[in-house]
Design an enzyme around this catalytic site. Sequence first.
Site, PDB file in Angstrom:
ATOM      1  N   TYR A 159      -6.972  -2.661  15.299  1.00  0.00           N
ATOM      2  CA  TYR A 159      -7.732  -2.856  14.053  1.00  0.00           C
ATOM      3  C   TYR A 159      -9.186  -3.256  14.319  1.00  0.00           C
ATOM      4  O   TYR A 159     -10.109  -2.538  13.891  1.00  0.00           O
ATOM      5  CB  TYR A 159      -7.026  -3.847  13.120  1.00  0.00           C
ATOM      6  CG  TYR A 159      -7.859  -4.201  11.910  1.00  0.00           C
ATOM      7  CD1 TYR A 159      -8.015  -3.302  10.862  1.00  0.00           C
ATOM      8  CD2 TYR A 159      -8.542  -5.411  11.839  1.00  0.00           C
ATOM      9  CE1 TYR A 159      -8.818  -3.615   9.761  1.00  0.00           C
ATOM     10  CE2 TYR A 159      -9.336  -5.735  10.751  1.00  0.00           C
ATOM     11  CZ  TYR A 159      -9.470  -4.834   9.717  1.00  0.00           C
ATOM     12  OH  TYR A 159     -10.267  -5.137   8.637  1.00  0.00           O
ATOM     13  N   LYS A 163     -12.637  -1.033  13.621  1.00  0.00           N
ATOM     14  CA  LYS A 163     -13.724  -1.479  12.737  1.00  0.00           C
ATOM     15  C   LYS A 163     -15.049  -1.503  13.499  1.00  0.00           C
ATOM     16  O   LYS A 163     -16.094  -1.160  12.954  1.00  0.00           O
ATOM     17  CB  LYS A 163     -13.419  -2.873  12.158  1.00  0.00           C
ATOM     18  CG  LYS A 163     -12.223  -2.945  11.236  1.00  0.00           C
ATOM     19  CD  LYS A 163     -12.341  -2.076   9.999  1.00  0.00           C
ATOM     20  CE  LYS A 163     -13.291  -2.567   8.951  1.00  0.00           C
ATOM     21  NZ  LYS A 163     -13.239  -1.725   7.721  1.00  0.00           N
TER      22      LYS A 163
HETATM   23  N1  LIG Z   1      -8.775  -8.385   3.575  1.00  0.00           N
HETATM   24  C1  LIG Z   1      -9.659  -8.999   4.360  1.00  0.00           C
HETATM   25  O1  LIG Z   1      -9.589 -10.211   4.608  1.00  0.00           O
HETATM   26  C2  LIG Z   1     -10.782  -8.208   4.956  1.00  0.00           C
HETATM   27  C3  LIG Z   1     -10.947  -6.849   4.749  1.00  0.00           C
HETATM   28  N2  LIG Z   1     -12.014  -6.186   5.308  1.00  0.00           N
HETATM   29  C4  LIG Z   1     -12.223  -4.761   5.094  1.00  0.00           C
HETATM   30  O2  LIG Z   1     -12.352  -4.550   3.696  1.00  0.00           O
HETATM   31  C5  LIG Z   1     -11.866  -3.264   3.352  1.00  0.00           C
HETATM   32  C6  LIG Z   1     -10.874  -3.384   2.227  1.00  0.00           C
HETATM   33  O3  LIG Z   1      -9.816  -4.208   2.663  1.00  0.00           O
HETATM   34  P1  LIG Z   1      -8.687  -4.728   1.661  1.00  0.00           P
HETATM   35  O4  LIG Z   1      -9.119  -4.506   0.279  1.00  0.00           O
HETATM   36  O5  LIG Z   1      -8.306  -6.076   2.113  1.00  0.00           O
HETATM   37  O6  LIG Z   1      -7.512  -3.746   2.031  1.00  0.00           O
HETATM   38  P2  LIG Z   1      -6.536  -2.918   1.084  1.00  0.00           P
HETATM   39  O7  LIG Z   1      -5.465  -2.382   1.952  1.00  0.00           O
HETATM   40  O8  LIG Z   1      -6.134  -3.739  -0.094  1.00  0.00           O
HETATM   41  O9  LIG Z   1      -7.471  -1.757   0.579  1.00  0.00           O
HETATM   42  C7  LIG Z   1      -7.742  -0.623   1.338  1.00  0.00           C
HETATM   43  C8  LIG Z   1      -7.661   0.577   0.427  1.00  0.00           C
HETATM   44  O10 LIG Z   1      -7.938   1.734   1.220  1.00  0.00           O
HETATM   45  C9  LIG Z   1      -7.022   2.734   0.827  1.00  0.00           C
HETATM   46  N3  LIG Z   1      -6.796   3.653   1.926  1.00  0.00           N
HETATM   47  C10 LIG Z   1      -6.124   3.430   3.067  1.00  0.00           C
HETATM   48  N4  LIG Z   1      -6.074   4.536   3.793  1.00  0.00           N
HETATM   49  C11 LIG Z   1      -6.733   5.502   3.106  1.00  0.00           C
HETATM   50  C12 LIG Z   1      -7.000   6.853   3.341  1.00  0.00           C
HETATM   51  N5  LIG Z   1      -6.573   7.481   4.437  1.00  0.00           N
HETATM   52  N6  LIG Z   1      -7.730   7.527   2.419  1.00  0.00           N
HETATM   53  C13 LIG Z   1      -8.137   6.925   1.286  1.00  0.00           C
HETATM   54  N7  LIG Z   1      -7.889   5.643   1.002  1.00  0.00           N
HETATM   55  C14 LIG Z   1      -7.190   4.942   1.909  1.00  0.00           C
HETATM   56  C15 LIG Z   1      -5.732   1.995   0.490  1.00  0.00           C
HETATM   57  O11 LIG Z   1      -4.894   2.773  -0.317  1.00  0.00           O
HETATM   58  C16 LIG Z   1      -6.271   0.758  -0.195  1.00  0.00           C
HETATM   59  O12 LIG Z   1      -6.341   0.940  -1.581  1.00  0.00           O
HETATM   60  C17 LIG Z   1     -11.270  -2.664   4.619  1.00  0.00           C
HETATM   61  O13 LIG Z   1     -12.177  -1.738   5.158  1.00  0.00           O
HETATM   62  C18 LIG Z   1     -11.091  -3.860   5.539  1.00  0.00           C
HETATM   63  O14 LIG Z   1     -11.210  -3.486   6.883  1.00  0.00           O
HETATM   64  C19 LIG Z   1     -12.938  -6.840   6.050  1.00  0.00           C
HETATM   65  C20 LIG Z   1     -12.825  -8.174   6.273  1.00  0.00           C
HETATM   66  C21 LIG Z   1     -11.748  -8.971   5.756  1.00  0.00           C
HETATM   67  C1  LIG Z   2       1.827 -18.180  11.302  1.00  0.00           C
HETATM   68  C2  LIG Z   2       0.529 -17.874  11.969  1.00  0.00           C
HETATM   69  C3  LIG Z   2       0.207 -18.852  13.016  1.00  0.00           C
HETATM   70  C4  LIG Z   2      -0.575 -17.791  10.946  1.00  0.00           C
HETATM   71  C5  LIG Z   2      -0.691 -16.391  10.428  1.00  0.00           C
HETATM   72  C6  LIG Z   2      -1.976 -16.208   9.672  1.00  0.00           C
HETATM   73  C7  LIG Z   2      -2.500 -14.796   9.872  1.00  0.00           C
HETATM   74  C8  LIG Z   2      -1.548 -13.841   9.197  1.00  0.00           C
HETATM   75  C9  LIG Z   2      -3.916 -14.669   9.338  1.00  0.00           C
HETATM   76  C10 LIG Z   2      -4.842 -15.689  10.038  1.00  0.00           C
HETATM   77  C11 LIG Z   2      -6.214 -15.066  10.088  1.00  0.00           C
HETATM   78  C12 LIG Z   2      -6.087 -13.785   9.294  1.00  0.00           C
HETATM   79  C13 LIG Z   2      -7.095 -12.661   9.561  1.00  0.00           C
HETATM   80  C14 LIG Z   2      -8.526 -13.131   9.403  1.00  0.00           C
HETATM   81  O1  LIG Z   2      -8.737 -13.700   8.132  1.00  0.00           O
HETATM   82  C15 LIG Z   2      -9.524 -12.033   9.622  1.00  0.00           C
HETATM   83  C16 LIG Z   2      -9.194 -10.723   9.048  1.00  0.00           C
HETATM   84  C17 LIG Z   2     -10.197  -9.835   8.825  1.00  0.00           C
HETATM   85  C18 LIG Z   2      -9.963  -8.508   8.452  1.00  0.00           C
HETATM   86  O2  LIG Z   2     -10.853  -7.671   8.488  1.00  0.00           O
HETATM   87  C19 LIG Z   2      -8.602  -8.086   8.073  1.00  0.00           C
HETATM   88  C20 LIG Z   2      -7.643  -9.216   7.859  1.00  0.00           C
HETATM   89  C21 LIG Z   2      -7.773 -10.303   8.927  1.00  0.00           C
HETATM   90  C22 LIG Z   2      -7.433  -9.651  10.276  1.00  0.00           C
HETATM   91  C23 LIG Z   2      -6.820 -11.478   8.606  1.00  0.00           C
HETATM   92  C24 LIG Z   2      -5.343 -11.048   8.711  1.00  0.00           C
HETATM   93  C25 LIG Z   2      -4.353 -12.212   8.577  1.00  0.00           C
HETATM   94  C26 LIG Z   2      -4.648 -13.341   9.563  1.00  0.00           C
HETATM   95  C27 LIG Z   2      -4.455 -12.866  10.982  1.00  0.00           C
END
Ligand SMILES: NC(=O)C1=CN([C@@H]2O[C@H](COP(=O)(O)OP(=O)(O)OC[C@H]3O[C@@H](n4cnc5c(N)ncnc54)[C@H](O)[C@@H]3O)[C@@H](O)[C@H]2O)C=CC1
Ligand SMILES: CC(C)CCC[C@@H](C)[C@H]1CC[C@H]2[C@@H]3[C@H](O)CC4=CC(=O)CC[C@]4(C)[C@H]3CC[C@]12C
Length: 369
Positions: A159, A163
């Site tokens: 992952y 990214k």
């Molecule tokens: N959730 C988090 O804590 C973080 C997320 N991100 C980034 O933010 C973005 C959004 O993440 P989330 O909303 O958390 O994830 P999510 O899984 O809720 O949203 C991702 C969306 O992309 C769509 N998707 C996946 N594969 C696809 C494909 N082949 N074609 C079209 N659509 C597709 C999914 O259906 C989903 O709706 C991602 O790029 C992720 O890497 C970055 C930092 C932290």
């Molecule tokens: C039981 C364990 C010791 C605790 C599990 C917690 C984990 C599931 C989560 C702790 C940190 C999270 C990640 C972090 O917030 C950074 C992220 C950034 C992204 O771009 C995608 C999600 C994630 C990797 C997030 C995923 C869950 C954790 C690993």
Amino acid sequence: MADSAQAQKLVYLVTGGCGFLGEHVVRMLLQREPRLHEIRVFDLHLGPWLEDLKTGPVQVTAIQGDVTQAQEVTAAVAGAHVVIHTAGLVDVFGRASPKTIHEVNVQGTQNVIEACVQTGTQFLVYTSSMEVVGPNTKGHPFYRGNEDTPYEAIHKHPYPRSKALAERLVLEANGRKVRGGLPLVTCALRPTGIYGEGHQIMRDFYRQGLRLGGRLFRAVPASVEHGRVYVGNVAWMHVLVAREMKQRAALMGGQVYFCYDASPYKSYEDFNMEFLGPCGLRLVGTRPLLPYWLLVLLAALNALLQWLLRPLLLYAPLLNPYTLAVANTTFTVSTNKAQRHFGYEPLFSWEDSRTRTILWVKATEGSAQ
Ligand SMILES: NC(=O)C1=CN([C@@H]2O[C@H](COP(=O)(O)OP(=O)(O)OC[C@H]3O[C@@H](n4cnc5c(N)ncnc54)[C@H](O)[C@@H]3O)[C@@H](O)[C@H]2O)C=CC1
Ligand SMILES: CC(C)CCC[C@@H](C)[C@H]1CC[C@H]2[C@@H]3[C@H](O)CC4=CC(=O)CC[C@]4(C)[C@H]3CC[C@]12C
């Protein structure tokens, strides 16, 4: 592609627009981008909530599509002024294969870039991640760092590796000539761990706590700080970048910005308790209940079981060597780059972010109180 007459009537494309972050970006654009004429929501899985948005003044076009399919992406991008590319496979649990993660996150991003170049779309905002920097698996702390803080980024896990590769593609594409001869302007936003309404892992922790009689057991020392940012503020940053990058292309093009707000610096679990506590859960232990070496062993066992069971079933628990390392390594940001470059201020205070998240957790299913 947009001439000045058209500039007041903008077409935006949000890839991944039905995901956790994507939905907030779509709703934020509708609320806060007055020049919006059409918003295209592109996702592998379209949400039913999109139908409710179609009655407003802005044209909402739902496009079921796959970013790995170049023709589908090009068709969706054609005629858009701005692309906000949030689509991605967020998997640190081994649910998807490394190949699939690469195809969606890297090849999918390359497809988006090429579509912009071919169709003449000049502005591309990419949702990157803090994971592009760290935490690394050596456990080096990144303490209140900013975009220029030196850090040994190690990308062994599929992952973060995907990214990082995708972010590099986006930044290197800045300045490429798009159809019509204008330069492509790109930016990457790096959220830390996003929380807020719709956060699946928060929901999972809540349900697990309910199953355990209203208790969660501490696994990570309280002293390890983990960066978190409210989804509404992350969405707002995307909207602002998209709005400002035209006027400030020379400054913002090819830049990365951490996503930040006033959320407090805490351990992953203590931070979750800010929301789960008021919903009736209790975090047991001032120190981790299990010694670290035992967690390492359990995480390794989970990885082994995942590998052994793969031909039969998908075993993908939260605890694995990678998630343990991430949760146990301090990674927090402190920066004002977004404020300096495009005037970003968080739209939601910490109190608002907390209240909204608590209300959402409570609404997901009856509280434990
Ligand atoms: N959730 C988090 O804590 C973080 C997320 N991100 C980034 O933010 C973005 C959004 O993440 P989330 O909303 O958390 O994830 P999510 O899984 O809720 O949203 C991702 C969306 O992309 C769509 N998707 C996946 N594969 C696809 C494909 N082949 N074609 C079209 N659509 C597709 C999914 O259906 C989903 O709706 C991602 O790029 C992720 O890497 C970055 C930092 C932290
Ligand atoms: C039981 C364990 C010791 C605790 C599990 C917690 C984990 C599931 C989560 C702790 C940190 C999270 C990640 C972090 O917030 C950074 C992220 C950034 C992204 O771009 C995608 C999600 C994630 C990797 C997030 C995923 C869950 C954790 C690993």
